[in-house]
Design an enzyme around this catalytic site. Structure first.
Site, PDB file in Angstrom:
ATOM      1  N   GLY A 183       0.839  -1.193   0.000  1.00  0.00           N
ATOM      2  CA  GLY A 183       0.000   0.000   0.000  1.00  0.00           C
ATOM      3  C   GLY A 183       0.872   1.240   0.000  1.00  0.00           C
ATOM      4  O   GLY A 183       1.989   1.231  -0.514  1.00  0.00           O
ATOM      5  N   CYS A 184       0.373   2.289   0.598  1.00  0.00           N
ATOM      6  CA  CYS A 184       1.102   3.553   0.652  1.00  0.00           C
ATOM      7  C   CYS A 184       2.436   3.367   1.373  1.00  0.00           C
ATOM      8  O   CYS A 184       2.483   2.834   2.480  1.00  0.00           O
ATOM      9  CB  CYS A 184       0.247   4.593   1.379  1.00  0.00           C
ATOM     10  SG  CYS A 184       1.105   6.142   1.653  1.00  0.00           S
TER      11      CYS A 184
END
Length: 163
Positions: A9-10
């Site tokens: 993810g981020c």
């Protein structure tokens, strides 16, 4: 010193947790395994470069093993959602381990094989890595009061380190 590359993810969230783990020497947020050279964050956000947001983790293998890093990685993100972590959607947010040698590849595959059938984490050879822009490095520590840090990163840190 060893190196690992994780996409969960981020990269701000992944970086914030690994920064607090004993044995980590250096972290670099960046982009890897896409089809353009020297991508920018704006390029990545368009979702057409093929790159993943990753954290390059340089670690002391005498203080922490690659297997322990894998354990942490699978605990801090959802490896069952394809191209998504929370509200972040797109191939740049895919769950992936980019290995640099056969030992890392085998350890990652073996761990995934012991887990649920629903795991979508890719295990792919590292092809290329480009460091992200400076403002992405050490993001949480440099931006503690920003809403994203308070609403998304802080709760992940609290959850992981309260166990």
């Amino acid at each position: 010193m060893q190196t690992a590359y994780f996409s969960g993810g981020c990269f701000w969230c992944v970086e914030a947790i690994f920064q607090r783990i004993v044995g980590i020497i250096k972290l670099t947020s960046g982009y890897c395994n896409g089809n353009t050279s020297n991508p920018t964050y704006q390029d990545i956000c368009l979702g057409v470069t093929g790159h993943a947001e990753v954290v390059k983790i340089e670690f002391d293998e005498f203080k922490i093993s690659f297997k322990v890093l894998l354990d942490i990685f699978f605990e801090i993100h959802n490896p069952t959602t394809l191209n998504q972590q929370g509200n972040d959607r797109g191939t740049q947010y895919r769950s992936a381990i980019f290995y640099i040698n056969n030992k890392q590849q085998l350890q990652a595959i073996n761990m995934i094989n012991l887990m649920s059938d629903n795991i979508v984490t890719q295990v792919t050879k590292l092809d290329c890595f480009y460091p992200a822009e400076d403002y992405h490095q050490n993001y949480f520590n440099n931006n503690l009061s920003k809403p994203y840090c308070q609403m998304l990163i802080r709760p992940k840190l609290d959850k992981y380190f309260s166990q």
